[in-house]
Enzyme design. Structure first.
Site, PDB file in Angstrom:
ATOM      1  N   GLY A 201      24.765  24.061  52.875  1.00  0.00           N
ATOM      2  CA  GLY A 201      23.718  23.811  53.856  1.00  0.00           C
ATOM      3  C   GLY A 201      22.638  22.934  53.261  1.00  0.00           C
ATOM      4  O   GLY A 201      22.809  22.367  52.175  1.00  0.00           O
ATOM      5  N   GLY A 203      18.258  22.197  52.431  1.00  0.00           N
ATOM      6  CA  GLY A 203      17.165  22.929  51.807  1.00  0.00           C
ATOM      7  C   GLY A 203      16.434  23.851  52.754  1.00  0.00           C
ATOM      8  O   GLY A 203      16.091  24.985  52.404  1.00  0.00           O
ATOM      9  N   GLU A 204      16.190  23.371  53.953  1.00  0.00           N
ATOM     10  CA  GLU A 204      15.457  24.175  54.928  1.00  0.00           C
ATOM     11  C   GLU A 204      16.246  25.406  55.354  1.00  0.00           C
ATOM     12  O   GLU A 204      15.705  26.503  55.449  1.00  0.00           O
ATOM     13  CB  GLU A 204      15.123  23.320  56.153  1.00  0.00           C
ATOM     14  CG  GLU A 204      14.305  24.063  57.197  1.00  0.00           C
ATOM     15  CD  GLU A 204      13.946  23.192  58.388  1.00  0.00           C
ATOM     16  OE1 GLU A 204      13.378  23.727  59.359  1.00  0.00           O
ATOM     17  OE2 GLU A 204      14.240  21.980  58.355  1.00  0.00           O
ATOM     18  N   GLY A 205      17.533  25.219  55.609  1.00  0.00           N
ATOM     19  CA  GLY A 205      18.332  26.319  56.136  1.00  0.00           C
ATOM     20  C   GLY A 205      18.814  27.303  55.092  1.00  0.00           C
ATOM     21  O   GLY A 205      18.993  28.490  55.379  1.00  0.00           O
ATOM     22  N   VAL A 206      19.034  26.823  53.858  1.00  0.00           N
ATOM     23  CA  VAL A 206      19.598  27.674  52.806  1.00  0.00           C
ATOM     24  C   VAL A 206      18.668  27.794  51.602  1.00  0.00           C
ATOM     25  O   VAL A 206      18.398  28.895  51.117  1.00  0.00           O
ATOM     26  CB  VAL A 206      20.975  27.146  52.353  1.00  0.00           C
ATOM     27  CG1 VAL A 206      21.534  28.008  51.217  1.00  0.00           C
ATOM     28  CG2 VAL A 206      21.955  27.137  53.527  1.00  0.00           C
ATOM     29  N   GLY A 207      18.176  26.670  51.118  1.00  0.00           N
ATOM     30  CA  GLY A 207      17.338  26.695  49.920  1.00  0.00           C
ATOM     31  C   GLY A 207      16.072  27.514  50.086  1.00  0.00           C
ATOM     32  O   GLY A 207      15.719  28.325  49.212  1.00  0.00           O
ATOM     33  N   GLU A 245      14.810  22.226  36.072  1.00  0.00           N
ATOM     34  CA  GLU A 245      15.112  20.986  35.335  1.00  0.00           C
ATOM     35  C   GLU A 245      14.860  19.856  36.307  1.00  0.00           C
ATOM     36  O   GLU A 245      15.588  19.680  37.278  1.00  0.00           O
ATOM     37  CB  GLU A 245      16.558  21.001  34.832  1.00  0.00           C
ATOM     38  CG  GLU A 245      16.844  19.908  33.812  1.00  0.00           C
ATOM     39  CD  GLU A 245      17.493  18.689  34.419  1.00  0.00           C
ATOM     40  OE1 GLU A 245      16.751  17.695  34.656  1.00  0.00           O
ATOM     41  OE2 GLU A 245      18.705  18.720  34.653  1.00  0.00           O
ATOM     42  N   CYS A 279      18.772  12.019  35.248  1.00  0.00           N
ATOM     43  CA  CYS A 279      17.401  12.441  34.978  1.00  0.00           C
ATOM     44  C   CYS A 279      16.955  12.074  33.568  1.00  0.00           C
ATOM     45  O   CYS A 279      15.764  11.963  33.295  1.00  0.00           O
ATOM     46  CB  CYS A 279      17.246  13.930  35.219  1.00  0.00           C
ATOM     47  SG  CYS A 279      18.500  14.942  34.409  1.00  0.00           S
TER      48      CYS A 279
END
Length: 475
Positions: A201, A203-207, A245, A279
């Site tokens: 999913g 970020g809004e729905g799962v995170g 991280e 990164c």
């Protein structure tokens, strides 16, 4: 077409609570290559409950049992090698050789290293009549990025399994296929029900619901500082442990005793590897003023050898940027560099000649860059180098540390004492001398705004543990 519209919860593939799906785009072709479930808070609730129900049992499993589990994962991971390589090339656009030699291999390394670490890891220690014991922290939420689909998931999963902490994984919705394969691997080898749960999913729905769930005791996140800050804020409401991280703007210091051709080859690799979507990319190249002309000649020659193109074509070294949105971001930084007065030395805006389809960017070099320019201070996440000159070593170190980040740093040269001095002076969590390479038992993490906590090997296992002291235990 890969269609994964179910979630893996409590040892089973079950329908997502949501009927919505997310399309996955191949960045090399701009075509839809599959879809995954767009999970919601109800999926998260089921996954957390499954993990919480098995927490005590898994925490009290023996080190021997957890090591055997990791060893089984290693063997099945090897059996799925080609599937993993193909998935990463399709969803990320990584050249096949990179998918095999870096992405697949790094994932394997982390499971192997976690198993090795358990051979000597001390979960208990006697201090006088007291016992100090390290216990699994509990249900852990893992949120992983798109740029290294197997590395970032594997290092977190391996550490959590070694520690005895059950997990709920939310991989990036842009590169979710590798995580699905990992779920299939875990299912095949018999990871106990509830120990591993996969909820696809956004970020809004799962995170967000994962970060806020009261039964989640640890959040481990890799990604942008902006998202990391949000996760930290949500997790702080009930004082969860957080491991982050985040981004970087790593310096690569070229010393004045260096072979310029060798240095040019090394710095080029650190800029274009994984299309600059790393990164730890060494995109701030610091060179002695006295070596400027010779180094730039060699650097341009190395950049000209870099083959950008179809990730499935033999010889391709650099694939596309992950998405149209990220491609536009990279282009905006190139435009910003020109606008702020940096000199465009190689590459520039737009796509490489002949690559009209796909989110391909031109490997780019800026020279005469001031360290306070936007392109030298902000993470671009594309194959864009900023070359900065220095007059003495103290100035080089000062420039290197003049950043809000502190994830990695690099130095190349001949004099051992000078190399060691520079390595100790750079304010970053991981320093590499003369292209020493990765070592999976070394801690990985950042200073300053590059994060909190450490990953890889035994340091990674520590993140998923709580420390308890029991006075009078042996009295």
């Amino acid at each position: 077409m890969r269609n994964y519209t179910q979630q893996y919860i409590n040892g089973e593939w079950i329908d997502s609570d949501s009927n919505e799906t997310i399309e996955v785009i191949n960045p090399a072709t701009e075509e839809v290559i599959g879809k995954v479930a767009k999970g919601n808070s109800n999926d998260v609730e089921k996954a957390v409950e499954a993990a919480n129900n098995v927490y005590l049992e898994f925490r009290h499993s023996s080190v021997k049992e957890r090591k055997e589990l990791l060893d089984k994962i290693v063997e099945e991971y090897k059996n799925r090698k080609q599937d993993i390589i193909e998935a990463i090339t399709d969803e990320l656009g990584a050249p096949l050789t990179l998918s095999e030699n870096v992405h697949y291999q790094m994932g394997l390394n982390h499971f192997e290293e976690a198993s090795r670490a358990l051979d000597s890891f001390e979960f208990e220690e006697r201090r006088g009549d007291a016992l100090v014991t390290k216990e699994a922290i509990g249900v852990s939420g893992l949120v992983t990025p798109w740029n290294f689909p197997t590395n970032q998931t594997s290092l977190k999963l391996a550490a959590a399994f070694a520690a005895g902490s059950p997990v709920v994984l939310k991989p990036s919705e842009e590169t979710p296929f590798a995580a699905v394969i990992l779920a299939e691997i875990f299912d095949k080898v018999g990871v106990p029900k509830g120990v591993f749960n996969l909820v696809n999913g956004d970020g809004e729905g799962v995170g967000n619901p994962l970060s806020e769930h009261p039964k989640v005791r640890m959040m481990s996140f890799t990604g942008s500082g902006r998202t990391g800050s949000k996760i930290m804020e949500k997790a702080s409401k009930d004082f969860k442990k957080v491991s982050l991280e985040l981004g970087g703007k790593s310096p690569y210091i070229v010393l004045d005793d260096v072979d310029v051709k060798e240095a040019a080859k090394a710095t080029t690799g650190k800029v274009v590897n994984n299309t600059g979507q790393v990164c730890t990319a060494g995109t701030r190249i610091l060179i002695p003023e006295s070596k400027k002309e010779d180094f730039l000649t060699a650097l341009k020659e190395e950049f000209s050898k870099v083959k950008v193109g179809d990730p499935r074509e033999e010889g391709t070294q650099v694939g596309p940027i992950i998405s149209k949105k990220q491609f536009d971001t990279v282009q905006s930084y190139i435009d910003k560099g020109i606008e702020e007065g940096a000199e465009l030395f190689y590459g520039g805006p737009g796509k490489p000649e002949g690559l009209n389809t796909g989110y391909f960017a031109r490997p780019t070099i800026f020279i005469n860059v001031d360290n306070d320019m936007t392109i030298a201070q902000e993470e671009i996440f594309g194959p864009v180098a900023s070359v900065i000159t220095y007059n003495n070593l103290d100035e080089a170190i000062k420039i290197a540390n003049d950043t809000k980040y502190g994830l990695a740093g690099y130095v190349i040269g001949k004099d051992k004492e000078t190399l060691q001095k520079v390595a100790r002076s750079i304010e970053a969590g991981r320093i590499e001398i003369n292209e020493a390479g990765n070592q999976p038992d070394l801690p990985f993490g950042g200073y300053k705004q590059s994060g909190i906590g450490r990953e890889w090997g035994d340091y990674g296992i520590e993140e998923f543990l709580e420390v308890k002291s029991i006075a009078g235990y042996f009295s």
